[in-house]
Write a protein that holds these residues in place. Structure first.
Motif, PDB file in Angstrom:
ATOM      1  N   PRO A   1     -27.592  -7.433  -9.498  1.00  0.00           N
ATOM      2  CA  PRO A   1     -27.577  -8.832  -9.940  1.00  0.00           C
ATOM      3  C   PRO A   1     -26.458  -9.668  -9.324  1.00  0.00           C
ATOM      4  CG  PRO A   1     -27.983  -7.385 -11.805  1.00  0.00           C
ATOM      5  CD  PRO A   1     -27.658  -6.490 -10.642  1.00  0.00           C
ATOM      6  N   GLU A   2     -25.279  -9.051  -9.053  1.00  0.00           N
ATOM      7  CA  GLU A   2     -24.180  -9.848  -8.523  1.00  0.00           C
ATOM      8  C   GLU A   2     -24.318 -10.162  -7.043  1.00  0.00           C
ATOM      9  OE1 GLU A   2     -22.843  -5.509  -8.246  1.00  0.00           O
ATOM     10  OE2 GLU A   2     -23.895  -6.794  -9.679  1.00  0.00           O
ATOM     11  N   SER A   3     -25.323  -9.564  -6.380  1.00  0.00           N
ATOM     12  CA  SER A   3     -25.472  -9.771  -4.945  1.00  0.00           C
ATOM     13  C   SER A   3     -25.809 -11.225  -4.621  1.00  0.00           C
ATOM     14  CB  SER A   3     -26.564  -8.852  -4.394  1.00  0.00           C
ATOM     15  OG  SER A   3     -26.794  -9.093  -3.024  1.00  0.00           O
ATOM     16  N   LEU A   4     -26.696 -11.839  -5.387  1.00  0.00           N
ATOM     17  CA  LEU A   4     -27.106 -13.210  -5.093  1.00  0.00           C
ATOM     18  C   LEU A   4     -25.965 -14.209  -5.254  1.00  0.00           C
ATOM     19  CD1 LEU A   4     -29.377 -15.221  -4.380  1.00  0.00           C
ATOM     20  CD2 LEU A   4     -29.731 -15.463  -6.843  1.00  0.00           C
ATOM     21  N   PRO A   5     -25.200 -14.196  -6.375  1.00  0.00           N
ATOM     22  CA  PRO A   5     -24.069 -15.127  -6.456  1.00  0.00           C
ATOM     23  C   PRO A   5     -23.080 -14.960  -5.309  1.00  0.00           C
ATOM     24  CG  PRO A   5     -24.536 -14.217  -8.623  1.00  0.00           C
ATOM     25  CD  PRO A   5     -25.382 -13.459  -7.643  1.00  0.00           C
ATOM     26  N   ARG A   6     -22.830 -13.739  -4.894  1.00  0.00           N
ATOM     27  CA  ARG A   6     -21.889 -13.528  -3.784  1.00  0.00           C
ATOM     28  C   ARG A   6     -22.447 -14.097  -2.483  1.00  0.00           C
ATOM     29  NH1 ARG A   6     -17.518 -10.505  -4.228  1.00  0.00           N
ATOM     30  NH2 ARG A   6     -17.138  -9.241  -6.096  1.00  0.00           N
ATOM     31  N   LEU A   7     -23.738 -13.933  -2.260  1.00  0.00           N
ATOM     32  CA  LEU A   7     -24.362 -14.471  -1.058  1.00  0.00           C
ATOM     33  C   LEU A   7     -24.262 -15.994  -1.038  1.00  0.00           C
ATOM     34  CD1 LEU A   7     -26.164 -14.314   1.486  1.00  0.00           C
ATOM     35  CD2 LEU A   7     -28.144 -14.278  -0.048  1.00  0.00           C
ATOM     36  N   LEU A   8     -24.653 -16.651  -2.136  1.00  0.00           N
ATOM     37  CA  LEU A   8     -24.591 -18.102  -2.187  1.00  0.00           C
ATOM     38  C   LEU A   8     -23.164 -18.607  -2.074  1.00  0.00           C
ATOM     39  CD1 LEU A   8     -27.188 -18.905  -5.014  1.00  0.00           C
ATOM     40  CD2 LEU A   8     -27.527 -18.975  -2.540  1.00  0.00           C
ATOM     41  N   ASP A   9     -22.227 -17.890  -2.679  1.00  0.00           N
ATOM     42  CA  ASP A   9     -20.818 -18.265  -2.593  1.00  0.00           C
ATOM     43  C   ASP A   9     -20.336 -18.236  -1.144  1.00  0.00           C
ATOM     44  OD1 ASP A   9     -18.101 -18.689  -3.897  1.00  0.00           O
ATOM     45  OD2 ASP A   9     -17.744 -16.806  -2.831  1.00  0.00           O
ATOM     46  N   ALA A  10     -20.690 -17.184  -0.431  1.00  0.00           N
ATOM     47  CA  ALA A  10     -20.270 -17.077   0.967  1.00  0.00           C
ATOM     48  C   ALA A  10     -20.871 -18.191   1.811  1.00  0.00           C
ATOM     49  CB  ALA A  10     -20.680 -15.713   1.524  1.00  0.00           C
TER      50      ALA A  10
ATOM     51  N   LEU B   1     -19.522  -9.388   2.795  1.00  0.00           N
ATOM     52  CA  LEU B   1     -20.416  -9.199   1.656  1.00  0.00           C
ATOM     53  C   LEU B   1     -20.745  -7.732   1.397  1.00  0.00           C
ATOM     54  CD1 LEU B   1     -22.873 -12.175   2.293  1.00  0.00           C
ATOM     55  CD2 LEU B   1     -21.275 -11.947   0.387  1.00  0.00           C
ATOM     56  N   GLY B   2     -20.313  -6.868   2.272  1.00  0.00           N
ATOM     57  CA  GLY B   2     -20.546  -5.442   2.085  1.00  0.00           C
ATOM     58  C   GLY B   2     -21.918  -4.972   2.481  1.00  0.00           C
ATOM     59  N   TYR B   3     -22.631  -5.750   3.311  1.00  0.00           N
ATOM     60  CA  TYR B   3     -23.946  -5.324   3.772  1.00  0.00           C
ATOM     61  C   TYR B   3     -23.790  -4.242   4.834  1.00  0.00           C
ATOM     62  CZ  TYR B   3     -25.766  -9.538   1.492  1.00  0.00           C
ATOM     63  OH  TYR B   3     -26.095 -10.510   0.575  1.00  0.00           O
ATOM     64  N   HIS B   4     -24.774  -3.381   4.905  1.00  0.00           N
ATOM     65  CA  HIS B   4     -24.685  -2.258   5.827  1.00  0.00           C
ATOM     66  C   HIS B   4     -24.888  -2.669   7.281  1.00  0.00           C
ATOM     67  CE1 HIS B   4     -28.993  -2.636   4.884  1.00  0.00           C
ATOM     68  NE2 HIS B   4     -29.201  -2.159   6.086  1.00  0.00           N
ATOM     69  N   SER B   5     -25.452  -3.873   7.492  1.00  0.00           N
ATOM     70  CA  SER B   5     -25.676  -4.328   8.859  1.00  0.00           C
ATOM     71  C   SER B   5     -25.815  -5.839   8.866  1.00  0.00           C
ATOM     72  CB  SER B   5     -26.937  -3.697   9.457  1.00  0.00           C
ATOM     73  OG  SER B   5     -28.094  -4.187   8.796  1.00  0.00           O
ATOM     74  N   ARG B   6     -25.649  -6.440  10.039  1.00  0.00           N
ATOM     75  CA  ARG B   6     -25.850  -7.885  10.152  1.00  0.00           C
ATOM     76  C   ARG B   6     -27.317  -8.250   9.948  1.00  0.00           C
ATOM     77  NH1 ARG B   6     -23.707 -10.289  14.938  1.00  0.00           N
ATOM     78  NH2 ARG B   6     -25.372 -11.835  14.813  1.00  0.00           N
ATOM     79  N   GLU B   7     -28.221  -7.294  10.228  1.00  0.00           N
ATOM     80  CA  GLU B   7     -29.646  -7.551  10.024  1.00  0.00           C
ATOM     81  C   GLU B   7     -29.957  -7.775   8.547  1.00  0.00           C
ATOM     82  OE1 GLU B   7     -28.463  -5.144  11.967  1.00  0.00           O
ATOM     83  OE2 GLU B   7     -29.069  -5.986  13.922  1.00  0.00           O
ATOM     84  N   ALA B   8     -29.196  -7.126   7.652  1.00  0.00           N
ATOM     85  CA  ALA B   8     -29.425  -7.293   6.218  1.00  0.00           C
ATOM     86  C   ALA B   8     -29.137  -8.733   5.792  1.00  0.00           C
ATOM     87  CB  ALA B   8     -28.548  -6.321   5.430  1.00  0.00           C
ATOM     88  N   LEU B   9     -28.057  -9.314   6.319  1.00  0.00           N
ATOM     89  CA  LEU B   9     -27.761 -10.711   6.008  1.00  0.00           C
ATOM     90  C   LEU B   9     -28.768 -11.636   6.679  1.00  0.00           C
ATOM     91  CD1 LEU B   9     -26.059 -12.988   4.844  1.00  0.00           C
ATOM     92  CD2 LEU B   9     -24.504 -12.742   6.805  1.00  0.00           C
ATOM     93  N   ASP B  10     -29.121 -11.343   7.914  1.00  0.00           N
ATOM     94  CA  ASP B  10     -30.075 -12.180   8.632  1.00  0.00           C
ATOM     95  C   ASP B  10     -31.413 -12.241   7.890  1.00  0.00           C
ATOM     96  OD1 ASP B  10     -30.706 -13.701  11.144  1.00  0.00           O
ATOM     97  OD2 ASP B  10     -32.234 -12.144  11.301  1.00  0.00           O
ATOM     98  N   LEU B  11     -31.849 -11.112   7.324  1.00  0.00           N
ATOM     99  CA  LEU B  11     -33.091 -11.085   6.559  1.00  0.00           C
ATOM    100  C   LEU B  11     -33.003 -12.004   5.343  1.00  0.00           C
ATOM    101  CD1 LEU B  11     -35.881  -9.932   5.827  1.00  0.00           C
ATOM    102  CD2 LEU B  11     -34.688  -8.028   4.688  1.00  0.00           C
ATOM    103  N   ARG B  12     -31.882 -11.952   4.622  1.00  0.00           N
ATOM    104  CA  ARG B  12     -31.728 -12.792   3.439  1.00  0.00           C
ATOM    105  C   ARG B  12     -31.683 -14.274   3.799  1.00  0.00           C
ATOM    106  NH1 ARG B  12     -29.973  -7.850   2.552  1.00  0.00           N
ATOM    107  NH2 ARG B  12     -29.892  -6.973   0.435  1.00  0.00           N
ATOM    108  N   ILE B  13     -31.066 -14.589   4.915  1.00  0.00           N
ATOM    109  CA  ILE B  13     -31.023 -15.986   5.350  1.00  0.00           C
ATOM    110  C   ILE B  13     -32.421 -16.472   5.701  1.00  0.00           C
ATOM    111  CG2 ILE B  13     -30.254 -17.491   7.233  1.00  0.00           C
ATOM    112  CD1 ILE B  13     -27.596 -15.963   7.173  1.00  0.00           C
ATOM    113  N   ARG B  14     -33.192 -15.656   6.395  1.00  0.00           N
ATOM    114  CA  ARG B  14     -34.561 -16.042   6.730  1.00  0.00           C
ATOM    115  C   ARG B  14     -35.393 -16.240   5.468  1.00  0.00           C
ATOM    116  NH1 ARG B  14     -36.875 -12.008   9.043  1.00  0.00           N
ATOM    117  NH2 ARG B  14     -35.170 -10.592   9.593  1.00  0.00           N
ATOM    118  N   ARG B  15     -35.145 -15.418   4.448  1.00  0.00           N
ATOM    119  CA  ARG B  15     -35.865 -15.592   3.181  1.00  0.00           C
ATOM    120  C   ARG B  15     -35.432 -16.865   2.466  1.00  0.00           C
ATOM    121  NH1 ARG B  15     -35.322  -9.393   0.849  1.00  0.00           N
ATOM    122  NH2 ARG B  15     -37.098  -8.472   1.978  1.00  0.00           N
TER     123      ARG B  15
END
Length: 489
Positions: A289-298, A316-330
């Motif tokens: 649950p805390e992942s989304l607030p941290r993402l929006l905060d960043a 953000l502690g993601y295992h790869s840059r692709e993990a963040l890129d996927l969330r941004i695309r979403r």
């Protein structure tokens, strides 16, 4: 899904059919309709006009694809459209077929198109009558655009009006190829439409109607003499606009958030959680649950700078840059964010970092409201973000499809590597192609001439968005951010 289940959904979703069968008032259902009743608890009178032409115009040969974030009121807008159609003397209520598509499969949608016509066939007793199909949240149905393509190619649906709404568009859906290539009908309206949060103009109309709302201006004509004259008329009231702007940056433009803030001084934690639930479902469903607030905060705290995917994903502690890129695309697919890419002239610069703006200020407040220890957003970044979103919307209004294709706003750099927030981009005009006026957001109330040197040196003209300073006597104008927002949208 069985036929009897689809028939029940259709019957429940179209209460106006019962009125038609009984020969009673075809709008009486609006008194008890759940969506309209729920809206009444936070209604400030705002109504989007995105489907006005469907509600009042011809009911044949038009296809509209309406997109926007969840919780923005697309379903209510469809119901309002149905109510307006029901009130027309030239429309039989049985011509209107509303179908909520959440949780459906492609074969359910295909069958609903057949059963909807079958359930309303009594309207064709004297002559065939066209239907108006209101398909709510159809983007959640895999293969929906192919189903509609087949229906428009091979059945009477091709000569009827179809409004298809959705909150999240899957990249594999070929909407352009299936629905826009010669199948969108001959109606004069826009085929691809956006329903986004209330603009600053909408906000002050609903909450501070005493403030003047002068006409919007083509972004290529923002520095014409007539604009300066209009701005001078409200120069005495810049402090009132500034206070309204800060309030808007605090609550954003989701209608319920605006109503709650107007009545109690803040957006309720319950509604904040509703918005977070939507984003978590569409953007990060499998994370803690805390992942989304941290993402929006960043993202909110990095909004005024090009986003470094590598370092941000590490923070953000993601295992790869692709993990963040996927969330941004979403986020972008869910209409919760828009990109501001680097440009040189009118061309995108490949391989460079883009800025990312959340499409509504309230999304930047979610982190600090929902998780202890996260800082609230600052007004300077929110001002740049909100102006960028407003400019992107204005460009899409002039040139349909630019928002969904990611081709609206862009920043640029000077030869000394200084950044200008919003570079000129080409837009259509009656005289041919023109370019938007370059803009820079600083939100200062003193020393603006020094801040204007970069944009002046690059372009020799432009507008610097300030806090309360209005000065149109130089090549670069100083215009308070709320007034610039009103000019744009």
């Amino acid at each position: 899904m069985r036929d009897d289940e689809i028939r029940r959904i259709l019957t429940d979703a179209n209460p106006w059919w019962r009125a038609a069968a009984a020969g009673t008032d075809p709008t009486v259902w609006t008194v008890d309709h759940r969506l309209l009743r729920d809206r009444s608890t936070h209604d400030l009178g705002f109504r989007p006009h995105v489907l006005d032409d469907i509600a009042t115009g011809p009911v044949t040969d038009q296809l509209v694809v309406l997109t926007g974030p969840r919780r923005i009121g697309k379903s209510v807008t469809l119901i309002d459209t149905a109510a307006a159609l029901c009130g027309r003397d030239d429309v039989d209520p049985r011509q209107i077929i509303h179908f909520p598509c959440d949780g459906m499969r492609d074969r359910d949608l295909r069958r609903a198109l057949t059963l909807g016509r079958e359930l309303t066939r009594s309207v064709d007793s004297d002559r065939p009558r066209p239907r108006v199909w209101l398909l709510d949240e159809v983007s959640g149905v895999p293969g929906w655009s192919s189903v509609l393509k087949a229906a428009r190619d091979g059945t009477a649906v091709g000569d009827e009006t179809v409004v298809a709404t959705g909150s999240r568009w899957a990249g594999k859906e070929d909407i352009e190829g299936n629905l826009m290539a010669g199948r969108a009908g001959s109606g004069p309206g826009r085929r691809r439409r956006l329903l986004l949060p209330m603009s600053f103009r909408d906000y002050i109309a609903a909450t501070r109607p005493e403030l003047q709302r002068f006409s919007t201006i083509d972004p290529s004509r923002l520095q014409e003499p007539g604009v300066a004259a209009e701005l001078d008329k409200v120069a005495f009231d810049v402090d009132a606009y500034d206070l309204a702007w800060q309030a808007y940056l605090t609550c954003g433009g989701f209608p319920r958030a605006v109503a709650e803030h107007s009545r109690t001084g803040e957006v309720s934690i319950g509604y904040m959680r509703d918005l977070a639930a939507w984003l978590r479902r569409d953007v990060d469903p499998d994370a803690a649950p805390e992942s989304l607030p941290r993402l929006l905060d960043a993202l909110a705290h990095r909004a005024s700078s090009p986003l470094n995917i590598g370092s941000t994903s590490g923070d953000l502690g993601y295992h790869s840059r692709e993990a963040l890129d996927l969330r941004i695309r979403r986020l972008i697919a869910s209409q919760a964010a828009v990109t501001c890419s680097r440009r040189k002239g009118d061309r995108l610069v490949p391989g460079t970092q883009a800025k990312l703006y959340l499409t509504d200020p309230v999304l930047a407040w979610l982190p600090s409201r929902l998780r202890a220890g996260l800082e609230p957003p600052d007004m300077t970044r929110l001002t740049e973000t909100t102006l960028g979103v407003g400019l992107a919307r204005a460009i899409d209004d002039l040139d349909e499809g630019r928002w969904v294709s990611g081709d609206t706003i862009g920043y640029t750099r000077t030869t000394s590597d200084k950044e200008i927030d919003f570079a000129p981009v080409s837009i259509p005009s009656a005289e041919g192609a023109s370019s938007t006026v370059p803009l820079e957001s600083k939100w200062v109330d003193q020393g603006w001439r020094g801040e204007a040197r970069t944009i002046d040196g690059k372009y020799g003209s432009g507008i610097l968005a300030t806090k309360t300073i209005l000065d149109t006597s130089h090549r670069v104008w100083a215009v308070p951010a709320p007034l610039l927002s009103l000019l744009l949208l």
